[in-house]
Design a protein around this motif. Structure first.
Motif, short mmCIF file in Angstrom:
data_model
loop_
_atom_site.label_atom_id
_atom_site.label_comp_id
_atom_site.label_asym_id
_atom_site.label_seq_id
_atom_site.Cartn_x
_atom_site.Cartn_y
_atom_site.Cartn_z
N GLN A 292 44.80 37.18 57.49
CA GLN A 292 44.26 37.10 58.85
C GLN A 292 45.23 37.68 59.88
O GLN A 292 44.81 38.10 60.95
N LEU A 293 46.52 37.69 59.54
CA LEU A 293 47.52 38.28 60.44
C LEU A 293 47.60 39.80 60.32
O LEU A 293 48.35 40.45 61.04
N GLY A 294 46.83 40.35 59.40
CA GLY A 294 46.83 41.80 59.22
C GLY A 294 47.89 42.29 58.25
O GLY A 294 48.14 43.50 58.14
N ILE A 295 48.53 41.37 57.53
CA ILE A 295 49.55 41.74 56.54
C ILE A 295 48.87 42.19 55.25
O ILE A 295 47.86 41.60 54.83
N ARG A 296 49.41 43.19 54.64
CA ARG A 296 48.90 43.62 53.35
C ARG A 296 49.40 42.64 52.28
O ARG A 296 50.60 42.51 52.08
N VAL A 297 48.47 41.97 51.62
CA VAL A 297 48.82 40.92 50.67
C VAL A 297 48.48 41.36 49.25
O VAL A 297 47.34 41.75 48.97
N PHE A 298 49.46 41.30 48.37
CA PHE A 298 49.24 41.47 46.94
C PHE A 298 49.17 40.05 46.37
O PHE A 298 50.19 39.39 46.22
N ALA A 299 47.96 39.60 46.08
CA ALA A 299 47.73 38.21 45.69
C ALA A 299 47.67 38.11 44.17
O ALA A 299 46.70 38.56 43.55
N ALA A 300 48.68 37.50 43.58
CA ALA A 300 48.74 37.35 42.13
C ALA A 300 48.13 36.01 41.74
O ALA A 300 48.51 34.96 42.25
N VAL A 301 47.17 36.05 40.82
CA VAL A 301 46.48 34.84 40.36
C VAL A 301 46.55 34.76 38.85
O VAL A 301 46.66 35.78 38.16
N HIS A 302 46.48 33.56 38.33
CA HIS A 302 46.46 33.39 36.87
C HIS A 302 45.04 33.46 36.33
O HIS A 302 44.79 34.05 35.29
N ASP A 303 44.11 32.86 37.05
CA ASP A 303 42.70 32.82 36.63
C ASP A 303 41.91 33.87 37.40
O ASP A 303 41.81 33.79 38.63
N PRO A 304 41.34 34.85 36.71
CA PRO A 304 40.59 35.90 37.41
C PRO A 304 39.45 35.36 38.27
O PRO A 304 39.13 35.95 39.32
N SER A 305 38.83 34.26 37.86
CA SER A 305 37.73 33.71 38.67
C SER A 305 38.22 33.23 40.03
O SER A 305 37.52 33.34 41.03
N ASP A 306 39.45 32.69 40.07
CA ASP A 306 40.04 32.32 41.36
C ASP A 306 40.25 33.54 42.24
O ASP A 306 40.06 33.50 43.46
N GLY A 307 40.64 34.64 41.60
CA GLY A 307 40.83 35.88 42.34
C GLY A 307 39.54 36.40 42.94
O GLY A 307 39.54 36.93 44.06
N GLU A 308 38.45 36.24 42.23
CA GLU A 308 37.15 36.69 42.74
C GLU A 308 36.75 35.89 43.99
O GLU A 308 36.24 36.45 44.96
N ILE A 309 37.00 34.60 43.94
CA ILE A 309 36.69 33.75 45.11
C ILE A 309 37.55 34.15 46.30
O ILE A 309 37.06 34.26 47.43
N LEU A 310 38.84 34.37 46.06
CA LEU A 310 39.75 34.74 47.14
C LEU A 310 39.34 36.07 47.75
O LEU A 310 39.35 36.23 48.98
N ALA A 311 38.99 37.03 46.92
CA ALA A 311 38.63 38.36 47.41
C ALA A 311 37.43 38.33 48.35
O ALA A 311 37.34 39.11 49.30
N LYS A 312 36.51 37.40 48.11
CA LYS A 312 35.31 37.29 48.95
C LYS A 312 35.64 36.73 50.33
O LYS A 312 34.84 36.87 51.26
N GLN A 313 36.80 36.08 50.47
CA GLN A 313 37.15 35.44 51.74
C GLN A 313 38.14 36.26 52.57
O GLN A 313 38.49 35.84 53.68
N THR A 314 38.55 37.40 52.04
CA THR A 314 39.64 38.14 52.69
C THR A 314 39.24 39.58 52.97
O THR A 314 38.19 40.05 52.54
N SER A 315 40.13 40.28 53.67
CA SER A 315 39.85 41.66 54.04
C SER A 315 40.21 42.61 52.90
O SER A 315 40.76 42.20 51.86
N GLU A 316 39.94 43.89 53.14
CA GLU A 316 40.25 44.90 52.14
C GLU A 316 41.75 45.13 52.00
O GLU A 316 42.19 45.74 51.02
N LYS A 317 42.53 44.62 52.95
CA LYS A 317 43.98 44.76 52.84
C LYS A 317 44.56 43.91 51.71
O LYS A 317 45.65 44.19 51.22
#
Length: 281
Positions: A23-48
């Protein structure tokens, strides 16, 4: 700050931090262990924000993660690494499978070191840009449990005590490079970690010697899961460690994180032991 690598971004503190930095406009590389958690996170965040699956206990997986981040950044480099990935394994040390102890230390300690070691060259590259971007930041999410121990959580406490030592040593080693190292020390936080810790209790063999204490500790973990502080409070402090001109070396979070370690240093061991037994009685 423009690029941050964040482990443990799938839930709890990690997900809250990923959302806040995004939300601050920072480019985030979000590392997750469970791919399904990553899918949920991606839906809530920007393309950055980009999601990367990683197992911090697997050397090849960690190398692949850093390669992906390095390639994506090119010459720009990385501004911060935030190590949040972790687990909580509970149970009497007498009954705890040795493999469980190894796994606890591998995830919470060795995994954080492995990610940080490989990310350091990418952090230093960002620091070369001088006026536009300062030296890199390293953040470890520890715990009040790295300063105070109670029974039935020895493996977890051991991992968090280790992070205290590693953060101190690395802060000194990287000071000549201008790379700051911060340690976040939350008190009880309402995260899925406690529910997972209960599962480790449930898998222990039945034992009359510890049965009542295990039942009481299970209830204390349930209480922490429901009534602990919000993960967003931790995310706020991580934001400061990542973005402030002069980050703090330590960020205790919550009244307990401030008070309990100070009290612990002032009272005799046996007196503290009696007080701590209330957690499991």
């Amino acid at each position: 700050m423009s690029a941050v690598l964040l482990t443990g971004a799938g839930s709890g503190i990690g997900a809250a931090t990923a959302l806040r930095l995004d939300q601050l406009g920072i480019r985030v590389f979000a590392a997750v262990h469970d791919p399904s958690d990553g899918e949920i996170l991606a839906k809530q965040t920007s393309e950055k924000l980009s999601v990367h699956q990683v197992d911090v206990t697997d050397a090849d997986s960690v190398r692949a993660l850093i390669t992906e981040v390095d390639t994506a950044l090119g010459e720009a480099g990385l501004d911060a690494v935030v190590n949040i990935a972790g687990e909580g394994i509970a149970g009497p040390l007498e009954l705890l499978p040795i493999d469980s102890l190894r796994h606890q230390l591998d995830v919470n300690v060795v995994g954080s070191v492995a990610v940080t070691q490989l990310a350091l060259p990418v952090l230093r590259r960002a620091g070369r840009e001088g006026e536009r971007r300062g030296p890199g930041r390293i953040v470890f999410v520890g715990s009040m449990g790295g300063l105070v121990s109670v029974q039935l959580a020895g493996a977890y406490h051991a991992s968090k005590y280790a992070m205290e030592a590693i953060a101190d040593a690395w802060r000194q080693e990287l000071d000549p490079d201008g790379i700051s190292v911060s340690l976040v020390e939350p008190g009880p936080i309402a995260t899925p970690l406690w529910a997972k810790a209960i599962q480790t209790l449930d898998r222990l063999p039945a034992n009359d010697r510890y049965a009542e204490r295990v039942d009481a500790f299970r209830e204390s973990l349930r209480h922490a899961s429901k009534h602990g502080a919000s993960p967003q409070k931790v995310a706020e402090q991580i934001e400061h460690a990542v973005t402030a001109e002069r980050p703090k070396t330590r960020y205790p979070i919550g009244a307990a994180a401030y008070v309990v370690p100070k009290v612990r240093r002032l009272i005799p061991d046996r007196l503290f032991d009696k007080a701590a037994q209330r957690v499991t009685s």
